[in-house]
Design an enzyme around this catalytic site. Structure first.
Site: not given
Length: 446
Positions: A13-14, A81-82, A107, A155, A237, A285, A299, A330
């Site tokens: 879409r974008y 597995r790393h 590391t 208001h 770490q 509509s 949206r 994360r």
């Protein structure tokens, strides 16, 4: 039977957003390779043996991953597995002269966390560019309609006059604060640097045989090569997840601004004063053919609401980082950047196609003019020696009577006639029409 290729709404879409590409596997793993190259260059400059010019050149020639590279990494990860070691292996296959020195002393978080910080900084730059465009478009709108009076609302009840352009400056001011917040966040970002497994740099001290100055020089050089002016002085770490909190707070705050702007525009659409763009053949509509739903603004509100809550995820993640680090989820970071990117695209689209209806605005003003003139009437009475509080009460009673005429009986607002027939206001009978005429001449406000 043909298969329909699925496309994410983010890309179909974008368009192929730069933000989407920024959080792609290709970008992630090519950034890892750049970091391994930077580490090798810095270690070579500081005298580490075994790192040759040929090995550096091989690494430089293979920073972008090919389909074969991805396949090799996937196969290795199935066995090990790393993910980091799988990509060390895949990089070594295409740069065999460098295979033995890739990731030397590092590391996993050397590439994962530094890579994230590089990508986050680039992401903030992209958001800032788009936000600047949106501010420019809203500013053009504000300038164009700075002289067009409209009812102010407090208001969501009619208040004193403002202008269409002045109202837009309320939106612009908040967008400028978002620009400030995102700029500060970007400029505050540092690199994790070369800190070793728990942030003590022990592995690099061993590599340089206890030469602390060389370890410091390595950290500084890698930071420079990676495009940062400084590295965080202290890490575990990982880099502190408090940095993620800062980033998501700034982006979520923008979500609040966007929601407020889009909500204002949805209310204005209901009043038929200002609308978002509506295409010639657009359908509002499936049942009510006359409708012009503000779907772009709706949206924006939906996405912004999601954007605002993502900051909570970063707060929770930061709160459970045990000691030097623990595993964390994360996913809110790429979500936030991609959501903010879409919201900015929508706001730009809306701001480039505003539709304003001056005649509707003028009619609404005319309907409320008698009420708006009451403040001037009160001040005129006080100048004639009247009591401000007593005058306020007289106006309040007459206003509610006039409002009843309008609301319950569908009649015109007759407040001015009521004032002219009330003995209390006799000292200003001759001034009432003049006071109303001041409001009728809309230019007075400007």
């Amino acid at each position: 039977m043909s298969k329909t290729k699925y496309e994410s709404p983010l890309t179909s879409r974008y368009g192929n957003s730069k933000i989407v590409g920024l959080f792609s596997p290709a970008k992630k793993f090519s950034t890892w390779r750049e970091l391994w190259l930077n580490l090798a260059i810095a270690e070579k400059e500081l005298g580490i043996a075994g790192i040759t010019d040929e090995s550096i050149e091989e690494m430089k020639a293979h920073l972008e991953l090919t389909p074969e590279d991805f396949k090799a990494a996937e196969e290795e990860e199935e066995k090990r597995r790393h993910d980091v070691m799988a990509h060390v292996h895949a990089f070594g296959l295409v740069a065999p002269k460098a295979a033995g020195i890739i990731h030397l002393g590092a590391t996993s978080c050397y590439v994962t966390d530094n890579g994230d910080l590089i990508i986050l900084k680039q992401g903030l730059n992209l958001l800032l560019e788009k936000l600047a465009v949106v501010i420019s478009r809203f500013s053009n709108f504000a300038k164009k309609y700075k002289d067009l009076p409209t009812l102010g609302f407090t208001h969501f009840q009619p208040a004193q006059l403002t202008t269409v352009g002045k109202r837009a400056t309320l939106w612009i001011q908040e967008l400028l604060w978002d620009l400030r917040n995102l700029t500060r966040t970007r400029d505050d970002l540092g690199l994790r640097g070369v800190k070793g497994t728990t942030g003590t740099q022990a592995s690099f001290l061993a590599l340089f045989e206890g030469d602390h100055d060389k370890v410091e020089a390595l950290d500084k050089r890698v930071t420079e090569l990676s495009g940062f002016s400084e590295a965080y002085p202290v890490t575990g770490q990982t880099y502190s997840r408090k940095i993620d909190v800062d980033i998501l707070n700034a982006i979520s705050s923008f979500g609040s601004t966007a929601h407020k702007i889009a909500t204002d525009l949805r209310l204005l659409a209901n009043l038929k004063e200002v609308e978002e763009p509506f295409e010639k053949d657009q359908i509002g509509s499936s049942a009510m053919a006359y409708k012009r739903n503000p779907m772009r603004c709706e949206r924006v509100c939906s996405l912004s609401r999601h954007l605002m809550v993502l900051a909570q995820d970063a707060l929770m993640t930061n709160s459970v980082q045990w000691f030097e680090r623990t595993l964390d989820d994360r996913i809110s970071l790429p979500e936030a950047f991609m959501t903010a990117d879409i919201v900015l695209t929508l706001l730009q689209n809306i701001s480039e196609g505003f539709v304003v209806y001056p005649k509707v605005i003028e009619r609404h003003i005319a309907q409320e003019l008698p009420f708006m003139a009451t403040e001037n009437i009160i001040m005129a009475m006080v100048k004639k020696g009247g009591d401000r509080q007593q005058c306020h009460e007289e106006i309040r009673i007459l206003s509610h009577e006039a409002a009843k005429q309008v609301k319950q009986e569908g009649k015109e607002n007759d407040l001015i006639d009521r004032i002219k027939k009330t003995e209390y206001f006799k000292p200003i009978y001759d001034e009432v029409i003049k006071l109303i005429n001041i409001f009728m001449n809309f230019k007075f406000f400007l």
